[in-house]
Design an enzyme around this catalytic site. Structure first.
Site, PDB file in Angstrom:
ATOM      1  CG  HIS B 129      -1.735   1.228   1.403  1.00 18.39           C
ATOM      2  ND1 HIS B 129      -3.050   1.316   0.993  1.00 18.39           N
ATOM      3  CD2 HIS B 129      -1.439   2.448   1.928  1.00 18.39           C
ATOM      4  CE1 HIS B 129      -3.515   2.529   1.263  1.00 18.39           C
ATOM      5  NE2 HIS B 129      -2.565   3.235   1.837  1.00 18.39           N
ATOM      6  CD  GLU B 130       1.715   3.468   3.800  1.00 14.24           C
ATOM      7  OE1 GLU B 130       1.958   4.603   3.325  1.00 14.24           O
ATOM      8  OE2 GLU B 130       0.673   3.207   4.423  1.00 14.24           O
ATOM      9  CG  HIS B 133       0.372   6.433  -0.176  1.00 16.08           C
ATOM     10  ND1 HIS B 133      -0.759   6.945  -0.782  1.00 16.08           N
ATOM     11  CD2 HIS B 133      -0.066   5.850   0.972  1.00 16.08           C
ATOM     12  CE1 HIS B 133      -1.819   6.682  -0.023  1.00 16.08           C
ATOM     13  NE2 HIS B 133      -1.422   6.004   1.041  1.00 16.08           N
ATOM     14  CG  HIS B 139      -5.946   6.637   0.892  1.00 18.62           C
ATOM     15  ND1 HIS B 139      -5.934   7.380   2.050  1.00 18.62           N
ATOM     16  CD2 HIS B 139      -4.887   5.781   0.986  1.00 18.62           C
ATOM     17  CE1 HIS B 139      -4.924   6.999   2.801  1.00 18.62           C
ATOM     18  NE2 HIS B 139      -4.269   6.037   2.185  1.00 18.62           N
TER      19      HIS B 139
END
Lengths: 127, 200
Positions: B129-130, B133, B139
């Site tokens: 997930h990170e 980013h 998101h």
């Protein structure tokens, strides 16, 4: 603290509801117009993730700003847009999550930043 | 999928990114391999590559576990709550909460309710997930996407969903070897400064 796999996790870590935001569960059912201990903290939560712009003193009043923040949150997470701290919303709020904000500088391209499904779009062509 | 405001991304000339771990964390090779797998998931669908380097200062992406206030204005809050955060390109800062209980094995976890009652988090799920980013994704409201902000108890979510793939390929284009659903060329690829498509 690292564990190679789930079987290596000691039973002492069996802590149901042991989340940083578990205290929000006592706000279940809170709605607009109420004043309840703890609402200031959930306003801080919503501020942290971009749902409340102002960073002033948060009160325990369930005001329009909080209701709008809850509705936006519910929209982003595919929950019923009730504006109330209902069960599904509280259960979602207390989940562990990424620390990055959902709304940055007031804009989001999660659900709340998109037109509702079924909204007609205008198409133009050269004449 | 969504992007950060202004759609920041790594420059088109920089497709080979390096990453390094905070030396003070003294992570084992097993833990580092979790991050390697997480990076691989994004390189499989983009032209980007990720290579570990020993030089923390010069690395494009700096991975570190921190507890509480770690001087970036976003202090961690102890077990559970916020798990990690990462900065948009080209900052490359990838911070994880050092007070979490991280599970590093990649076996399926949701085989019952045992894990769901633990204050422990699947490391690879958070890492994938990170990294999204770090590459420029914000998101997503798509619940099975990697970029969905919450990680439910007992959840292991490491496979990129179509939503994630479409998002990252809109920024960087597709890996020529990627055999999944194709995406179309985007302005960010077509409007490079010298007019030459850089990817795909």
């Amino acid at each position: 603290h690292f564990f190679p796999n789930i079987s290596s996790i000691p039973p002492s870590l069996l802590k149901p509801n042991a989340t940083a935001w578990a205290a929000f569960q006592k706000l279940l059912g809170c709605h607009s117009g109420q004043k309840v201990d703890g609402l200031a903290k959930i306003k801080k939560y919503f501020h942290y993730f971009g749902y409340v712009n102002s960073s002033g003193n948060f009160t325990d009043d369930f005001d329009d700003i909080l209701e709008y923040a809850i509705k936006t949150y519910q929209q982003n997470f595919n929950l019923n847009t009730t504006g109330v701290l209902d069960g599904p919303t509280i259960q979602h709020i207390i989940k562990p999550r990424c620390g990055n904000a959902d709304i940055v500088n007031g804009t989001s391209t999660m659900n709340s930043g998109k037109p509702p499904a079924g909204t007609p779009t205008m198409h133009t062509v050269a004449h | 999928y969504s992007f950060f405001p202004g759609r920041p991304r790594w420059p088109a000339s920089k497709t080979d990114l390096t990453y390094a771990f905070l030396p003070a964390n003294s992570l084992t090779d097993t833990i580092k391999s979790v991050f390697s797998r997480a990076f691989d998931r994004w390189s499989e669908v983009t032209p980007l590559t990720f290579t570990e380097t020993a030089s923390f200062q010069s690395a494009d992406i700096k991975v570190g576990f921190f507890a509480g206030d770690h001087n970036d204005g976003e202090p961690f809050d102890g077990p559970m709550g916020t798990l990690a955060h990462a900065f948009s390109p080209p900052a490359g800062h990838f911070h994880l909460d050092g007070e979490e209980n991280w599970v590093i094995d990649g076996v399926p976890i949701d085989d019952g309710n045992f894990f769901s009652t633990l204050s422990a988090v699947d490391l690879e799920s958070v890492a994938v997930h990170e990294i999204g980013h770090l590459l420029g994704l914000g998101h997503s409201s798509v619940e099975d996407s990697i970029m969905y902000p919450t990680l439910g108890a007992g959840t292991r979510r490491v496979e990129l969903a179509n939503d994630d793939i479409q998002g990252v390929q809109e920024l960087y284009g597709s890996n020529p070897n990627f055999t999944g659903p194709s995406t179309t060329l985007t302005p960010s690829q077509e409007n490079d400064t010298n007019g030459t498509p850089k990817f795909g």
